[in-house]
Design a protein around this motif. Structure first.
Motif, PDB file in Angstrom:
ATOM      1  N   GLY A 518      14.685  18.825  15.593  1.00 31.99           N
ATOM      2  CA  GLY A 518      15.662  19.856  15.255  1.00 31.99           C
ATOM      3  C   GLY A 518      17.084  19.358  15.378  1.00 31.99           C
ATOM      4  O   GLY A 518      18.034  20.084  15.028  1.00 31.99           O
ATOM      5  N   SER A 519      17.261  18.102  15.853  1.00 32.77           N
ATOM      6  CA  SER A 519      18.605  17.565  16.072  1.00 32.77           C
ATOM      7  C   SER A 519      18.778  16.135  15.575  1.00 32.77           C
ATOM      8  O   SER A 519      19.902  15.722  15.294  1.00 32.77           O
ATOM      9  CB  SER A 519      18.928  17.589  17.579  1.00 32.77           C
ATOM     10  N   LEU A 520      17.697  15.372  15.499  1.00 32.20           N
ATOM     11  CA  LEU A 520      17.767  13.956  15.167  1.00 32.20           C
ATOM     12  C   LEU A 520      17.039  13.649  13.863  1.00 32.20           C
ATOM     13  O   LEU A 520      16.057  14.322  13.508  1.00 32.20           O
ATOM     14  CB  LEU A 520      17.144  13.121  16.294  1.00 32.20           C
ATOM     15  N   VAL A 521      17.529  12.627  13.166  1.00 30.90           N
ATOM     16  CA  VAL A 521      16.848  12.159  11.955  1.00 30.90           C
ATOM     17  C   VAL A 521      16.479  10.689  12.135  1.00 30.90           C
ATOM     18  O   VAL A 521      17.234   9.920  12.727  1.00 30.90           O
ATOM     19  CB  VAL A 521      17.726  12.315  10.694  1.00 30.90           C
ATOM     20  N   PHE A 522      15.307  10.333  11.626  1.00 36.01           N
ATOM     21  CA  PHE A 522      14.901   8.930  11.546  1.00 36.01           C
ATOM     22  C   PHE A 522      14.213   8.732  10.203  1.00 36.01           C
ATOM     23  O   PHE A 522      13.706   9.691   9.601  1.00 36.01           O
ATOM     24  CB  PHE A 522      13.959   8.555  12.694  1.00 36.01           C
ATOM     25  N   GLY A 523      14.190   7.475   9.731  1.00 32.41           N
ATOM     26  CA  GLY A 523      13.646   7.253   8.405  1.00 32.41           C
ATOM     27  C   GLY A 523      14.459   8.009   7.377  1.00 32.41           C
ATOM     28  O   GLY A 523      15.682   8.108   7.465  1.00 32.41           O
ATOM     29  N   ASN A 524      13.767   8.571   6.390  1.00 33.64           N
ATOM     30  CA  ASN A 524      14.421   9.341   5.323  1.00 33.64           C
ATOM     31  C   ASN A 524      14.475  10.835   5.602  1.00 33.64           C
ATOM     32  O   ASN A 524      14.723  11.630   4.688  1.00 33.64           O
ATOM     33  CB  ASN A 524      13.689   9.122   3.993  1.00 33.64           C
ATOM     34  N   TYR A 525      14.272  11.220   6.852  1.00 29.05           N
ATOM     35  CA  TYR A 525      14.172  12.648   7.183  1.00 29.05           C
ATOM     36  C   TYR A 525      15.401  13.429   6.726  1.00 29.05           C
ATOM     37  O   TYR A 525      15.298  14.600   6.340  1.00 29.05           O
ATOM     38  CB  TYR A 525      13.965  12.796   8.688  1.00 29.05           C
ATOM     39  N   ALA A 526      16.586  12.806   6.728  1.00 29.91           N
ATOM     40  CA  ALA A 526      17.801  13.519   6.317  1.00 29.91           C
ATOM     41  C   ALA A 526      17.715  13.978   4.870  1.00 29.91           C
ATOM     42  O   ALA A 526      18.284  15.016   4.505  1.00 29.91           O
ATOM     43  CB  ALA A 526      19.020  12.627   6.521  1.00 29.91           C
ATOM     44  N   ARG A 527      17.021  13.226   4.024  1.00 26.52           N
ATOM     45  CA  ARG A 527      16.887  13.633   2.624  1.00 26.52           C
ATOM     46  C   ARG A 527      16.014  14.876   2.507  1.00 26.52           C
ATOM     47  O   ARG A 527      16.240  15.720   1.637  1.00 26.52           O
ATOM     48  CB  ARG A 527      16.300  12.493   1.793  1.00 26.52           C
ATOM     49  N   THR A 528      15.014  14.982   3.382  1.00 28.92           N
ATOM     50  CA  THR A 528      14.210  16.201   3.402  1.00 28.92           C
ATOM     51  C   THR A 528      15.078  17.403   3.728  1.00 28.92           C
ATOM     52  O   THR A 528      14.891  18.497   3.180  1.00 28.92           O
ATOM     53  CB  THR A 528      13.084  16.069   4.444  1.00 28.92           C
ATOM     54  N   LEU A 529      16.047  17.214   4.634  1.00 36.53           N
ATOM     55  CA  LEU A 529      16.946  18.282   5.054  1.00 36.53           C
ATOM     56  C   LEU A 529      18.096  18.489   4.086  1.00 36.53           C
ATOM     57  O   LEU A 529      18.921  19.385   4.291  1.00 36.53           O
ATOM     58  CB  LEU A 529      17.507  17.960   6.442  1.00 36.53           C
ATOM     59  N   GLU A 530      18.184  17.652   3.046  1.00 31.19           N
ATOM     60  CA  GLU A 530      19.253  17.718   2.044  1.00 31.19           C
ATOM     61  C   GLU A 530      20.622  17.526   2.688  1.00 31.19           C
ATOM     62  O   GLU A 530      21.606  18.183   2.326  1.00 31.19           O
ATOM     63  CB  GLU A 530      19.185  19.030   1.253  1.00 31.19           C
ATOM     64  N   LEU A 531      20.692  16.593   3.651  1.00 29.14           N
ATOM     65  CA  LEU A 531      21.937  16.255   4.333  1.00 29.14           C
ATOM     66  C   LEU A 531      22.365  14.839   3.964  1.00 29.14           C
ATOM     67  O   LEU A 531      21.528  13.989   3.653  1.00 29.14           O
ATOM     68  CB  LEU A 531      21.771  16.369   5.851  1.00 29.14           C
ATOM     69  N   LYS A 532      23.666  14.585   4.024  1.00 21.74           N
ATOM     70  CA  LYS A 532      24.221  13.295   3.632  1.00 21.74           C
ATOM     71  C   LYS A 532      24.378  12.422   4.878  1.00 21.74           C
ATOM     72  O   LYS A 532      25.377  12.502   5.592  1.00 21.74           O
ATOM     73  CB  LYS A 532      25.563  13.479   2.930  1.00 21.74           C
ATOM     74  N   TYR A 533      23.365  11.621   5.137  1.00 22.74           N
ATOM     75  CA  TYR A 533      23.339  10.709   6.278  1.00 22.74           C
ATOM     76  C   TYR A 533      23.355   9.266   5.792  1.00 22.74           C
ATOM     77  O   TYR A 533      22.774   8.947   4.746  1.00 22.74           O
ATOM     78  CB  TYR A 533      22.062  10.909   7.103  1.00 22.74           C
ATOM     79  N   VAL A 534      23.992   8.410   6.572  1.00 20.17           N
ATOM     80  CA  VAL A 534      23.864   6.971   6.353  1.00 20.17           C
ATOM     81  C   VAL A 534      22.436   6.527   6.636  1.00 20.17           C
ATOM     82  O   VAL A 534      21.890   5.651   5.958  1.00 20.17           O
ATOM     83  CB  VAL A 534      24.850   6.201   7.259  1.00 20.17           C
ATOM     84  N   ASN A 535      21.814   7.133   7.602  1.00 15.15           N
ATOM     85  CA  ASN A 535      20.475   6.735   8.062  1.00 15.15           C
ATOM     86  C   ASN A 535      19.426   6.958   6.983  1.00 15.15           C
ATOM     87  O   ASN A 535      19.418   7.997   6.307  1.00 15.15           O
ATOM     88  CB  ASN A 535      20.095   7.532   9.306  1.00 15.15           C
ATOM     89  N   GLY A 536      18.548   5.974   6.844  1.00 14.58           N
ATOM     90  CA  GLY A 536      17.461   6.085   5.890  1.00 14.58           C
ATOM     91  C   GLY A 536      16.408   5.027   6.169  1.00 14.58           C
ATOM     92  O   GLY A 536      16.568   4.164   7.036  1.00 14.58           O
ATOM     93  N   TYR A 537      15.333   5.099   5.426  1.00 14.88           N
ATOM     94  CA  TYR A 537      14.212   4.157   5.549  1.00 14.88           C
ATOM     95  C   TYR A 537      14.409   3.053   4.510  1.00 14.88           C
ATOM     96  O   TYR A 537      14.587   3.337   3.333  1.00 14.88           O
ATOM     97  CB  TYR A 537      12.901   4.897   5.296  1.00 14.88           C
TER      98      TYR A 537
END
Length: 764
Positions: A518-537
């Motif tokens: 509910g607070s952290l993203v790893f892998g491509n999870y940010a894309r599932t949330l439709e958020l613009k993160y540097v983090n990705g897989y």
């Protein structure tokens, strides 16, 4: 039937082919149901949940917005979609992407998509068996067995989506290749059980192109080796070079059309983690032949080095319960007459068997265990073809003893690898002996259809118990499946965000939407949330950027990442957070437990997000977001630079510099960038080997600087695609012309007296 009778010697009709094809489809669905009963998230685990489904959503949203998402700069290492497994030039994959944003339950969507491709794979194996002369019933047995084989079930279907899709198309390419080589003019071997099979170049081309354009290197290489095996096999079988020349030509056309898929990654390899062309043998995920041949004991847990130690927690080398014992019921003396026809299958299986044992890596091809499904295909086709054509009960008592000895050998091998489960190996051995006896009885007294049906039905409880016994599987990330729920509970982070965290610090209890997810993203999870993160897989990350930020494939970072982000870069004097134009930095509390007690860096402030304090500490800019200010210009030294317009692939900037200066862009320095100044191309460089930079000449006044990115080699790729399509058109014209000529001259496709065997192409 008498004891000496062949298991099935009756000719089969078109109806038989389609009936057993339908049974193959039903069998795959039933096998899926058995697996889902054991673990409802089996097909939504590991890379599927952390990479693929989120990637589909991100690509689908871009496609719906009218963009072709070759590049997403804000995603940095994972933003170059020509490098990873996006399948940008694969039409079925683009359809999957387009649908993905409309589905809230990504686990359900992944399961349905994988079911479709498993059916495609199963019917492809079914077709291969048919073109090599197998009976439809035994072809269906092979087709249903393949999706339930160990490595394919536990890895390619559960996790590695592009391996599943690539294999699904590749097996159809194999069947179509044999159709094509045995087209007009091909003659049957004396005494052969097969009829001449007509098939044109288009199915071969289409299936090969779909295999290549999945954008995963293993299916492409496996397809090339399959074509080599088919070419050698047909040359041995037909003793003519013309059919092999036709196959070589259409394969070359497909390769030319698919070159655009891999040219960008090939030409960018020098800046990636996988830029080496070395051959190594480190024994990691290499499979000893004794293990890869232990294919029929369901309880087998093979012994080789992997992420989980030496003895594996899943039956990765298992293929099918009947595969080895069935060898005792083949008339090998009569089977020798077909060695030419089946030489391609045997050669393919032998190549894959050799590959499973190493080397550990050949350039980008690492982990030989990945080719176990290819070995499964070769052995299933070989055994099921031989069973249908040369299965016998002659000397049935001796054959029963031989089958028992084979089962005993399986038990010994499994016990040797995994002695801690000796009792389960005994139970499994007795079980397949009992079911095998039932199949033999049915084949003798009730016919081959009943025997094949029992062979298939026995696969379902085996799949259930194998998946159930592997729980809890060590593979899942347990990411949320319900997108709407996840998006509602996650902070509404606008702008561009970078998370500094370590996935390995998550405890089992943390892996829940009401906890860390509910607070952290790893892998491509940010894309599932439709958020613009540097983090990705990213399996093929940018080497230099990864070193600067100490970021890994799953977007985890080292404890020094926080200091690095706010330390001045040597040549610009600007911190990385500025060069990347970040609006927010999220710190994982488990990795940086004392960060919140320290003063915020200059220009930044700590911001509270109630309900999320347990897992994250958040830094945001004092003066508000910068990602939308002046395009992607992140630093300008001795030059004025004003953004005119921005897209994901192009930055237009108005620049002036009396003495000469440099403009730095918040773009990762992938190969493929070029820059013009008032239409004249000028050199391009990088800062810290990571950030795109342009030196502006002295005396520049109010000039337009245009920075563009295109996939490296894209012009060559388009040209080769056109050439491949033109070649296909020529081959199709030649094929149609030859068919018409044969029709005009009255050439018969079926030898006189040969019973009708409708070995039809059930797809094309």
């Amino acid at each position: 039937m008498t004891d000496s009778a062949v298991l099935d010697s009756r000719p089969h009709s078109r109806r038989d082919v389609y009936r057993w094809g339908a049974i193959t489809v039903i069998g795959v669905i039933a096998g899926y149901a058995a697996v889902l009963l054991a673990n409802v998230r089996h097909y939504f685990t590991d890379d599927t949940e952390s990479q693929y489904t989120a990637l589909w959503i991100g690509l689908g949203r871009a496609l719906r917005d009218g963009q072709f998402p070759v590049m997403v700069p804000e995603q940095w290492m994972s933003g170059n979609n020509t490098m990873d497994d996006a399948g940008l030039f694969n039409p079925p994959q683009l359809l999957i992407d387009l649908i993905a944003p409309s589905v809230d339950n990504v686990a359900l969507y992944a399961t349905v998509v994988k079911l479709i491709f498993s059916i495609i794979a199963a019917t492809g194996v079914y077709r291969i068996c048919l073109v090599y002369g197998a009976r439809p019933a035994w072809s269906a047995v092979a087709g249903v067995a393949f999706p339930l084989s160990g490595f394919f079930l536990f890895f390619d279907q559960a996790s590695w989506m592009t391996a599943l899709t690539g294999t699904a198309w590749m097996v159809h390419a194999w069947a179509s290749a044999v159709h094509y080589t045995r087209g007009p003019g091909a003659s049957d071997e004396p005494g052969s059980r097969r009829r001449r099979i007509a098939g044109g170049p288009i199915p071969v081309f289409v299936f090969l192109y779909l295999t290549i354009s999945t954008q995963y290197i293993f299916p492409a290489v496996e397809a090339a080796l399959m074509l080599l095996a088919v070419a050698v096999g047909e040359l041995v079988c037909q003793r003519k070079w013309q059919p092999v020349a036709r196959l070589t030509a259409v394969s070359a056309c497909a390769g030319l059309a698919g070159l655009l898929t891999f040219l960008p990654s090939m030409l960018s390899a020098k800046v990636t983690w996988r830029g080496t062309a070395q051959i190594n043998n480190d024994q990691f995920l290499t499979v000893p032949w004794s293990e890869s041949l232990n294919a029929s004991l369901p309880s087998s847990l093979p012994a080789f080095t992997s992420w989980w130690g030496y003895v594996q927690p899943m039956p990765l080398t298992y293929i099918a319960w009947f595969l080895i014992p069935a060898l005792a019921f083949i008339d090998w003396k009569r089977a020798r007459e077909s060695w030419r026809e089946l030489s391609a299958v045997a050669l393919f299986a032998l190549i894959m068997l050799m590959w499973t044992a190493g080397p550990g890596s050949i350039g980008p091809l690492r982990w030989p265990v990945r080719v176990l499904p290819m070995l499964a295909i070769g052995l299933l086709v070989l055994v099921c073809v031989l069973l249908g054509r040369y299965g016998t009960f002659q000397n049935w008592k001796n054959r029963g003893i031989a089958a028992g000895v084979l089962i005993l050998a399986l038990w010994v091998r499994s016990f040797s690898a995994d002695p801690h489960h000796a009792l389960w190996h005994v139970v499994a051995a007795l079980g397949i002996a009992a079911v095998g006896a039932g199949v033999v009885w049915l084949a003798r007294d009730r016919g081959i259809a009943a025997a094949a049906a029992l062979t298939i039905v026995a696969m379902f409880p085996i799949a259930y118990f194998q998946v159930s016994a592997a729980q809890p599987t060590p593979m899942p990330w347990n990411l949320p499946a319900d997108r709407a729920e996840a998006m509602a509970k996650f902070p509404d982070f606008t702008g561009t965000t970078l998370q500094l965290g370590e996935r390995g610090l998550l405890q089992p209890a943390d892996r829940d939407i009401d906890a860390a997810y509910g607070s952290l993203v790893f892998g491509n999870y940010a894309r599932t949330l439709e958020l613009k993160y540097v983090n990705g897989y990213t399996p093929t990350g940018h080497f230099y950027f990864g070193e600067v930020l100490c970021m890994r494939w799953d977007s985890s970072v080292c404890p020094d990442a926080y200091r690095r982000m706010f330390a001045p870069e040597q040549s610009t004097g600007r911190p990385l957070v500025d060069l990347m134009k970040l609006d927010r930095v999220v710190l994982q509390r488990a990795l940086f437990p004392d960060a919140r007690e320290q003063a915020a860096p200059e220009g930044w402030k700590w911001v509270d997000y109630p309900g999320h304090e347990r897992y994250i500490a958040v830094l945001e800019r004092v003066d508000g977001p910068v990602s939308t200010v002046n395009g992607r210009v992140s630093d300008a030294k001795n030059v004025t630079a004003t953004s005119i317009s921005e897209t994901d692939t192009t930055s237009r900037v108005r620049v002036s510099s009396e003495q000469g200066g440099r403009v730095v862009f918040a773009r990762l320095g992938w190969p493929g960038y070029r820059v013009t100044l008032d239409g004249k191309q000028i050199p391009i460089t990088t800062v810290a080997k990571s950030f795109v930079a342009v030196d502006v000449p002295a005396g520049t006044q109010n000039a337009e600087l245009v920075l563009t990115w295109r996939p490296p080699g894209w012009k060559i790729g388009i040209a080769t695609t056109v050439a491949g399509l033109a070649g296909l058109g020529l081959l199709q014209w030649m094929y149609v012309r030859s068919r018409r000529r044969d029709d005009d001259t009255g050439v018969e496709e079926r030898p006189t007296g040969e019973p009708e065997r409708e070995l039809v192409d059930v797809v094309s």
